[in-house]
Design a protein around this motif. Structure first.
Motif, PDB file in Angstrom:
ATOM      1  N   LYS A 107      31.051   2.184  -7.353  1.00 29.94           N
ATOM      2  CA  LYS A 107      32.315   1.526  -7.014  1.00 29.94           C
ATOM      3  C   LYS A 107      32.157   0.611  -5.807  1.00 29.94           C
ATOM      4  O   LYS A 107      32.698  -0.497  -5.783  1.00 29.94           O
ATOM      5  N   VAL A 108      31.412   1.062  -4.813  1.00 33.86           N
ATOM      6  CA  VAL A 108      31.193   0.231  -3.625  1.00 33.86           C
ATOM      7  C   VAL A 108      30.368  -1.000  -3.986  1.00 33.86           C
ATOM      8  O   VAL A 108      30.668  -2.109  -3.526  1.00 33.86           O
ATOM      9  N   ASN A 109      29.344  -0.820  -4.809  1.00 31.78           N
ATOM     10  CA  ASN A 109      28.536  -1.970  -5.232  1.00 31.78           C
ATOM     11  C   ASN A 109      29.390  -3.001  -5.962  1.00 31.78           C
ATOM     12  O   ASN A 109      29.260  -4.204  -5.721  1.00 31.78           O
ATOM     13  N   ASP A 110      30.259  -2.536  -6.854  1.00 28.64           N
ATOM     14  CA  ASP A 110      31.152  -3.457  -7.567  1.00 28.64           C
ATOM     15  C   ASP A 110      32.073  -4.190  -6.595  1.00 28.64           C
ATOM     16  O   ASP A 110      32.273  -5.402  -6.701  1.00 28.64           O
ATOM     17  N   LEU A 111      32.609  -3.445  -5.657  1.00 31.00           N
ATOM     18  CA  LEU A 111      33.526  -4.036  -4.678  1.00 31.00           C
ATOM     19  C   LEU A 111      32.812  -5.062  -3.796  1.00 31.00           C
ATOM     20  O   LEU A 111      33.324  -6.168  -3.575  1.00 31.00           O
ATOM     21  N   LEU A 112      31.635  -4.710  -3.318  1.00 30.35           N
ATOM     22  CA  LEU A 112      30.876  -5.646  -2.484  1.00 30.35           C
ATOM     23  C   LEU A 112      30.535  -6.918  -3.253  1.00 30.35           C
ATOM     24  O   LEU A 112      30.618  -8.023  -2.711  1.00 30.35           O
ATOM     25  N   TYR A 113      30.162  -6.755  -4.506  1.00 29.01           N
ATOM     26  CA  TYR A 113      29.812  -7.928  -5.305  1.00 29.01           C
ATOM     27  C   TYR A 113      31.026  -8.825  -5.524  1.00 29.01           C
ATOM     28  O   TYR A 113      30.921 -10.044  -5.485  1.00 29.01           O
ATOM     29  N   ARG A 114      32.184  -8.214  -5.734  1.00 23.47           N
ATOM     30  CA  ARG A 114      33.399  -9.020  -5.933  1.00 23.47           C
ATOM     31  C   ARG A 114      33.757  -9.816  -4.684  1.00 23.47           C
ATOM     32  O   ARG A 114      34.190 -10.959  -4.766  1.00 23.47           O
ATOM     33  N   PHE A 115      33.598  -9.186  -3.520  1.00 25.58           N
ATOM     34  CA  PHE A 115      33.983  -9.860  -2.280  1.00 25.58           C
ATOM     35  C   PHE A 115      32.935 -10.859  -1.789  1.00 25.58           C
ATOM     36  O   PHE A 115      33.282 -11.916  -1.288  1.00 25.58           O
ATOM     37  N   PHE A 116      31.665 -10.512  -1.909  1.00 21.50           N
ATOM     38  CA  PHE A 116      30.628 -11.325  -1.282  1.00 21.50           C
ATOM     39  C   PHE A 116      29.677 -11.998  -2.260  1.00 21.50           C
ATOM     40  O   PHE A 116      28.805 -12.752  -1.836  1.00 21.50           O
ATOM     41  N   GLY A 117      29.803 -11.713  -3.533  1.00 22.65           N
ATOM     42  CA  GLY A 117      28.976 -12.375  -4.540  1.00 22.65           C
ATOM     43  C   GLY A 117      27.498 -12.063  -4.400  1.00 22.65           C
ATOM     44  O   GLY A 117      27.105 -10.948  -4.074  1.00 22.65           O
ATOM     45  N   GLU A 118      26.693 -13.079  -4.626  1.00 24.81           N
ATOM     46  CA  GLU A 118      25.236 -12.907  -4.618  1.00 24.81           C
ATOM     47  C   GLU A 118      24.673 -12.622  -3.226  1.00 24.81           C
ATOM     48  O   GLU A 118      23.523 -12.210  -3.102  1.00 24.81           O
ATOM     49  N   ASN A 119      25.456 -12.828  -2.188  1.00 22.22           N
ATOM     50  CA  ASN A 119      24.966 -12.607  -0.824  1.00 22.22           C
ATOM     51  C   ASN A 119      24.599 -11.145  -0.567  1.00 22.22           C
ATOM     52  O   ASN A 119      23.808 -10.858   0.323  1.00 22.22           O
ATOM     53  N   VAL A 120      25.184 -10.233  -1.314  1.00 25.76           N
ATOM     54  CA  VAL A 120      24.914  -8.807  -1.092  1.00 25.76           C
ATOM     55  C   VAL A 120      23.915  -8.243  -2.102  1.00 25.76           C
ATOM     56  O   VAL A 120      23.741  -7.035  -2.178  1.00 25.76           O
ATOM     57  N   ARG A 121      23.269  -9.104  -2.831  1.00 22.99           N
ATOM     58  CA  ARG A 121      22.323  -8.646  -3.855  1.00 22.99           C
ATOM     59  C   ARG A 121      21.275  -7.673  -3.289  1.00 22.99           C
ATOM     60  O   ARG A 121      20.988  -6.658  -3.911  1.00 22.99           O
ATOM     61  N   PRO A 122      20.689  -7.925  -2.108  1.00 20.95           N
ATOM     62  CA  PRO A 122      19.694  -6.963  -1.589  1.00 20.95           C
ATOM     63  C   PRO A 122      20.280  -5.563  -1.359  1.00 20.95           C
ATOM     64  O   PRO A 122      19.582  -4.566  -1.520  1.00 20.95           O
ATOM     65  N   ILE A 123      21.546  -5.498  -1.018  1.00 24.51           N
ATOM     66  CA  ILE A 123      22.171  -4.196  -0.768  1.00 24.51           C
ATOM     67  C   ILE A 123      22.495  -3.500  -2.084  1.00 24.51           C
ATOM     68  O   ILE A 123      22.205  -2.318  -2.258  1.00 24.51           O
ATOM     69  N   ILE A 124      23.079  -4.235  -3.016  1.00 25.24           N
ATOM     70  CA  ILE A 124      23.523  -3.588  -4.249  1.00 25.24           C
ATOM     71  C   ILE A 124      22.403  -3.420  -5.269  1.00 25.24           C
ATOM     72  O   ILE A 124      22.607  -2.789  -6.299  1.00 25.24           O
ATOM     73  N   ASP A 125      21.231  -3.961  -4.984  1.00 24.31           N
ATOM     74  CA  ASP A 125      20.091  -3.734  -5.873  1.00 24.31           C
ATOM     75  C   ASP A 125      19.534  -2.321  -5.734  1.00 24.31           C
ATOM     76  O   ASP A 125      18.749  -1.880  -6.566  1.00 24.31           O
ATOM     77  N   ILE A 126      19.934  -1.617  -4.697  1.00 28.73           N
ATOM     78  CA  ILE A 126      19.528  -0.219  -4.555  1.00 28.73           C
ATOM     79  C   ILE A 126      20.247   0.560  -5.655  1.00 28.73           C
ATOM     80  O   ILE A 126      21.468   0.458  -5.795  1.00 28.73           O
ATOM     81  N   PRO A 127      19.526   1.319  -6.463  1.00 29.52           N
ATOM     82  CA  PRO A 127      20.168   2.020  -7.585  1.00 29.52           C
ATOM     83  C   PRO A 127      21.278   2.964  -7.116  1.00 29.52           C
ATOM     84  O   PRO A 127      21.129   3.658  -6.106  1.00 29.52           O
ATOM     85  N   ALA A 128      22.359   2.967  -7.860  1.00 24.93           N
ATOM     86  CA  ALA A 128      23.490   3.837  -7.524  1.00 24.93           C
ATOM     87  C   ALA A 128      23.120   5.303  -7.667  1.00 24.93           C
ATOM     88  O   ALA A 128      23.754   6.173  -7.077  1.00 24.93           O
ATOM     89  N   GLU A 129      22.072   5.581  -8.442  1.00 28.98           N
ATOM     90  CA  GLU A 129      21.656   6.966  -8.668  1.00 28.98           C
ATOM     91  C   GLU A 129      20.931   7.562  -7.472  1.00 28.98           C
ATOM     92  O   GLU A 129      20.686   8.761  -7.437  1.00 28.98           O
ATOM     93  N   GLU A 130      20.563   6.727  -6.508  1.00 29.75           N
ATOM     94  CA  GLU A 130      19.915   7.247  -5.307  1.00 29.75           C
ATOM     95  C   GLU A 130      20.976   7.886  -4.421  1.00 29.75           C
ATOM     96  O   GLU A 130      21.877   7.217  -3.927  1.00 29.75           O
ATOM     97  N   THR A 131      20.853   9.178  -4.244  1.00 28.02           N
ATOM     98  CA  THR A 131      21.835   9.910  -3.449  1.00 28.02           C
ATOM     99  C   THR A 131      21.131  10.647  -2.321  1.00 28.02           C
ATOM    100  O   THR A 131      19.916  10.829  -2.344  1.00 28.02           O
ATOM    101  N   LEU A 132      21.919  11.079  -1.368  1.00 30.09           N
ATOM    102  CA  LEU A 132      21.394  11.839  -0.236  1.00 30.09           C
ATOM    103  C   LEU A 132      21.754  13.311  -0.419  1.00 30.09           C
ATOM    104  O   LEU A 132      22.935  13.658  -0.443  1.00 30.09           O
ATOM    105  N   PRO A 133      20.765  14.177  -0.542  1.00 30.35           N
ATOM    106  CA  PRO A 133      21.069  15.588  -0.789  1.00 30.35           C
ATOM    107  C   PRO A 133      21.774  16.275   0.382  1.00 30.35           C
ATOM    108  O   PRO A 133      22.511  17.235   0.188  1.00 30.35           O
ATOM    109  N   ASP A 134      21.584  15.767   1.593  1.00 33.47           N
ATOM    110  CA  ASP A 134      22.201  16.420   2.749  1.00 33.47           C
ATOM    111  C   ASP A 134      23.573  15.833   3.102  1.00 33.47           C
ATOM    112  O   ASP A 134      24.223  16.304   4.027  1.00 33.47           O
TER     113      ASP A 134
END
Length: 173
Positions: A107-134
């Motif tokens: 959801k955050v990746n979608d929101l960032l892309y809507r607001f900032f477009g391609e400028n946030v590509r390096p941030i949203i290219d991180i897979p959403a499945e990567e989570t922090l166990p702690d």
């Protein structure tokens, strides 16, 4: 006024649209594969309020652990059974937390892309499945648009509930 045939056609189209939305929703939540393993008839019956007592008990035991039992029942349980219930409950909590993080990431990746477009590509290219166990996600299931039915499918896909959960009979068979 609409004829009976027109009403039936509209209902059919509505049902088709509902199934398409459900497929998209389950794909988004990452449980489409589990959804596809079951017949449409079984899934039509999947309603948390319509679970039989045994199914309800199994689901609640994964979700709440030993808290589904009274204090006396917990005392009378064998130590190994308590350990297994606690282990499944902890695994269930980990699954829920990871899943909530994944959905938030999407959801955050979608929101960032809507607001900032391609400028946030390096941030949203991180897979959403990567989570922090702690990290403990404190959003509720309702905040994320999840229902107990979704959670049941997720638990089934993770092996926390049996694969035949939807067809279990009230007597435990």
């Amino acid at each position: 006024m609409l004829t009976q045939d027109q009403i039936k056609l509209l209902e059919t189209q509505k049902n088709i649209e509902l199934l398409k939305k459900r497929d998209e929703r389950y794909a988004y939540y990452g449980i489409l594969q589990e959804y596809q393993l079951h017949s449409k008839d079984e899934l039509q019956k999947l309603d948390y309020k319509k679970l039989n007592p045994y199914q309800h008990f199994l689901f609640k035991r994964v979700l709440h652990g030993l808290n589904v039992y009274t204090a006396e029942e917990v005392k009378s349980l064998h130590w190994d059974k308590k350990r297994r219930i606690k282990k499944v409950w902890l695994r269930g909590q980990e699954v829920i937390n990871e899943w909530k993080q994944m959905i938030c990431n999407k959801k955050v990746n979608d929101l960032l892309y809507r607001f900032f477009g391609e400028n946030v590509r390096p941030i949203i290219d991180i897979p959403a499945e990567e989570t922090l166990p702690d990290y403990k996600n404190t959003l509720t299931l309702k905040d994320l648009g999840l229902s107990y039915e979704d959670l049941i499918l997720k638990f089934m896909s993770e092996g926390l509930l049996p694969k035949n959960f939807l067809t279990l009979k009230p007597n435990g068979n």
